[in-house]
Design a protein around this motif. Sequence first.
Motif, PDB file in Angstrom:
ATOM      1  N   SER A  92       0.831  -1.216   0.000  1.00  0.00           N
ATOM      2  CA  SER A  92       0.000   0.000   0.000  1.00  0.00           C
ATOM      3  C   SER A  92       0.862   1.261   0.000  1.00  0.00           C
ATOM      4  CB  SER A  92      -0.965   0.013   1.197  1.00  0.00           C
ATOM      5  OG  SER A  92      -2.069  -0.807   0.942  1.00  0.00           O
ATOM      6  N   ASP A  93       2.062   1.166  -0.528  1.00  0.00           N
ATOM      7  CA  ASP A  93       2.986   2.297  -0.603  1.00  0.00           C
ATOM      8  C   ASP A  93       3.570   2.355  -2.011  1.00  0.00           C
ATOM      9  OD1 ASP A  93       2.791   3.339   1.978  1.00  0.00           O
ATOM     10  OD2 ASP A  93       4.214   1.900   2.785  1.00  0.00           O
ATOM     11  N   PRO A  94       4.243   3.460  -2.361  1.00  0.00           N
ATOM     12  CA  PRO A  94       4.786   3.617  -3.719  1.00  0.00           C
ATOM     13  C   PRO A  94       5.925   2.632  -4.029  1.00  0.00           C
ATOM     14  CG  PRO A  94       4.692   5.717  -2.549  1.00  0.00           C
ATOM     15  CD  PRO A  94       4.432   4.658  -1.538  1.00  0.00           C
ATOM     16  N   GLY A  95       6.222   2.511  -5.321  1.00  0.00           N
ATOM     17  CA  GLY A  95       7.408   1.765  -5.731  1.00  0.00           C
ATOM     18  C   GLY A  95       7.196   0.745  -6.825  1.00  0.00           C
ATOM     19  N   TYR A  96       5.951   0.351  -7.078  1.00  0.00           N
ATOM     20  CA  TYR A  96       5.685  -0.726  -8.029  1.00  0.00           C
ATOM     21  C   TYR A  96       6.280  -0.468  -9.407  1.00  0.00           C
ATOM     22  CZ  TYR A  96       3.013  -2.949 -11.769  1.00  0.00           C
ATOM     23  OH  TYR A  96       2.655  -3.577 -12.928  1.00  0.00           O
ATOM     24  N   ARG A  97       6.060   0.746  -9.938  1.00  0.00           N
ATOM     25  CA  ARG A  97       6.528   1.037 -11.304  1.00  0.00           C
ATOM     26  C   ARG A  97       8.049   0.984 -11.402  1.00  0.00           C
ATOM     27  NH1 ARG A  97       3.939   6.517 -13.186  1.00  0.00           N
ATOM     28  NH2 ARG A  97       4.250   7.029 -10.987  1.00  0.00           N
ATOM     29  N   LEU A  98       8.709   1.531 -10.402  1.00  0.00           N
ATOM     30  CA  LEU A  98      10.173   1.548 -10.431  1.00  0.00           C
ATOM     31  C   LEU A  98      10.739   0.138 -10.325  1.00  0.00           C
ATOM     32  CD1 LEU A  98      12.752   3.227 -10.536  1.00  0.00           C
ATOM     33  CD2 LEU A  98      12.620   3.476  -8.042  1.00  0.00           C
ATOM     34  N   VAL A  99      10.170  -0.669  -9.447  1.00  0.00           N
ATOM     35  CA  VAL A  99      10.629  -2.055  -9.298  1.00  0.00           C
ATOM     36  C   VAL A  99      10.419  -2.831 -10.591  1.00  0.00           C
ATOM     37  CG1 VAL A  99      10.158  -4.254  -8.150  1.00  0.00           C
ATOM     38  CG2 VAL A  99      10.350  -2.156  -6.801  1.00  0.00           C
ATOM     39  N   ARG A 100       9.254  -2.672 -11.193  1.00  0.00           N
ATOM     40  CA  ARG A 100       8.959  -3.399 -12.436  1.00  0.00           C
ATOM     41  C   ARG A 100       9.935  -3.026 -13.544  1.00  0.00           C
ATOM     42  NH1 ARG A 100       6.075  -1.765 -16.652  1.00  0.00           N
ATOM     43  NH2 ARG A 100       5.063  -0.090 -15.464  1.00  0.00           N
ATOM     44  N   LEU A 101      10.175  -1.721 -13.717  1.00  0.00           N
ATOM     45  CA  LEU A 101      11.075  -1.264 -14.773  1.00  0.00           C
ATOM     46  C   LEU A 101      12.518  -1.693 -14.514  1.00  0.00           C
ATOM     47  CD1 LEU A 101       9.630   2.324 -15.347  1.00  0.00           C
ATOM     48  CD2 LEU A 101       9.542   0.384 -16.940  1.00  0.00           C
ATOM     49  N   ALA A 102      12.932  -1.646 -13.249  1.00  0.00           N
ATOM     50  CA  ALA A 102      14.291  -2.072 -12.913  1.00  0.00           C
ATOM     51  C   ALA A 102      14.492  -3.547 -13.253  1.00  0.00           C
ATOM     52  CB  ALA A 102      14.566  -1.829 -11.432  1.00  0.00           C
ATOM     53  N   ARG A 103      13.529  -4.370 -12.907  1.00  0.00           N
ATOM     54  CA  ARG A 103      13.644  -5.807 -13.215  1.00  0.00           C
ATOM     55  C   ARG A 103      13.646  -6.051 -14.721  1.00  0.00           C
ATOM     56  NH1 ARG A 103      13.240  -9.335  -9.165  1.00  0.00           N
ATOM     57  NH2 ARG A 103      12.531 -10.946 -10.604  1.00  0.00           N
ATOM     58  N   GLU A 104      12.820  -5.288 -15.438  1.00  0.00           N
ATOM     59  CA  GLU A 104      12.786  -5.438 -16.901  1.00  0.00           C
ATOM     60  C   GLU A 104      14.137  -5.097 -17.523  1.00  0.00           C
ATOM     61  OE1 GLU A 104       9.617  -3.002 -18.292  1.00  0.00           O
ATOM     62  OE2 GLU A 104       8.032  -4.418 -17.711  1.00  0.00           O
ATOM     63  N   GLN A 105      14.887  -4.172 -16.890  1.00  0.00           N
ATOM     64  CA  GLN A 105      16.200  -3.749 -17.395  1.00  0.00           C
ATOM     65  C   GLN A 105      17.339  -4.626 -16.874  1.00  0.00           C
ATOM     66  OE1 GLN A 105      16.813  -1.269 -19.680  1.00  0.00           O
ATOM     67  NE2 GLN A 105      14.587  -1.230 -19.894  1.00  0.00           N
ATOM     68  N   GLY A 106      16.994  -5.668 -16.125  1.00  0.00           N
ATOM     69  CA  GLY A 106      18.014  -6.581 -15.619  1.00  0.00           C
ATOM     70  C   GLY A 106      18.770  -6.049 -14.414  1.00  0.00           C
ATOM     71  N   ILE A 107      18.227  -5.019 -13.760  1.00  0.00           N
ATOM     72  CA  ILE A 107      18.854  -4.457 -12.557  1.00  0.00           C
ATOM     73  C   ILE A 107      18.409  -5.258 -11.347  1.00  0.00           C
ATOM     74  CG2 ILE A 107      18.976  -2.404 -11.069  1.00  0.00           C
ATOM     75  CD1 ILE A 107      18.412  -0.781 -13.706  1.00  0.00           C
ATOM     76  N   ALA A 108      19.333  -5.578 -10.472  1.00  0.00           N
ATOM     77  CA  ALA A 108      18.990  -6.362  -9.278  1.00  0.00           C
ATOM     78  C   ALA A 108      18.078  -5.561  -8.367  1.00  0.00           C
ATOM     79  CB  ALA A 108      20.259  -6.746  -8.529  1.00  0.00           C
ATOM     80  N   VAL A 109      17.029  -6.203  -7.864  1.00  0.00           N
ATOM     81  CA  VAL A 109      16.125  -5.605  -6.879  1.00  0.00           C
ATOM     82  C   VAL A 109      16.226  -6.454  -5.620  1.00  0.00           C
ATOM     83  CG1 VAL A 109      13.758  -4.932  -6.325  1.00  0.00           C
ATOM     84  CG2 VAL A 109      14.577  -4.761  -8.694  1.00  0.00           C
ATOM     85  N   ILE A 110      16.706  -5.858  -4.544  1.00  0.00           N
ATOM     86  CA  ILE A 110      17.022  -6.617  -3.326  1.00  0.00           C
ATOM     87  C   ILE A 110      16.180  -6.119  -2.153  1.00  0.00           C
ATOM     88  CG2 ILE A 110      18.838  -7.217  -1.675  1.00  0.00           C
ATOM     89  CD1 ILE A 110      20.856  -6.834  -3.965  1.00  0.00           C
ATOM     90  N   PRO A 111      15.360  -6.993  -1.564  1.00  0.00           N
ATOM     91  CA  PRO A 111      14.571  -6.567  -0.409  1.00  0.00           C
ATOM     92  C   PRO A 111      15.402  -6.602   0.872  1.00  0.00           C
ATOM     93  CG  PRO A 111      14.059  -8.844  -0.931  1.00  0.00           C
ATOM     94  CD  PRO A 111      15.049  -8.376  -1.972  1.00  0.00           C
ATOM     95  N   ILE A 112      15.226  -5.576   1.702  1.00  0.00           N
ATOM     96  CA  ILE A 112      15.834  -5.549   3.033  1.00  0.00           C
ATOM     97  C   ILE A 112      14.674  -5.676   4.024  1.00  0.00           C
ATOM     98  CG2 ILE A 112      17.343  -4.300   4.609  1.00  0.00           C
ATOM     99  CD1 ILE A 112      18.683  -5.054   1.964  1.00  0.00           C
TER     100      ILE A 112
END
Length: 284
Positions: A92-112
Amino acid sequence: MNSTNALYIVATPIGNLGDISQRAIDTLNKADIIAAEDTRHSAKLLQHFGIDTRVLPYHDHSNEAQTAKWLQRLQQGENVALISDAGTPLISDPGYRLVRLAREQGIAVIPIPGACAVVAALSAAGLPSDRFSFEGFLPAKNTARFSRLDAVATDSRTLIFYESPHRIQDSITAMAEVFGPDRQVVMAREISKTYETFLSATFAELLQILDTDPNQVRGEMVVMVQGYVAPEKEGDTLSDDVEKMMAVLMDELPLKQAAAIGAKLSGEKKNRLYKWAVENKTER
């Protein structure tokens, strides 16, 4: 921090500052830049932990061009840490679009990992937790709110909603009407804060508490609703005439209104007719 750059999704405290992890602090310290839902709000947290990493805003209202700039930073090798006002980003917070685009570009997305209000509330609610459905915030408009609730009225999973102080009474009133006044509900308020409160009651009882105690409508709430339990089939069927009448009413009216009118015409209980209508609407 890894040798290759990444987008880090960093959970922050939802109340008690002690809920932050050492890994989260290290990540925020070592990131090249922090993307925050509200920079002024996050500044207090960062100052408390002595984190002086540069912070820029990223929120749901960020347009495509702004999101593209964040993606460009990642493509150029910067480490970006994404945080929300509290808890785990994207819940329920921002970030979905950035995460999706980063993954599409092959950039690592790491949850803390860290604090999350929905998980914290459910763990202490005493409701079934093996299967649950997180529904987020209900719509502000009454018609849309009832439509959303009608859609999950017979879901057997524990239902979890977020709600704000100025809408909590309207939402609980609507839930009581759709789910029935006797359905069990747990409302968790101000989790991990000084006035943390858990109220376990039926909807009818909870409405009475909210009406008489103004303190219970302050702060941020997590509302957890016991899943629907189907009535026993034996001895619970409607007569053919009542079923035919309900079928006609359901063709012309919303289910709630059809049940209310059907109850006046037949003498059956409105809740019983509503349950029948919900169970049979998909067959029509």
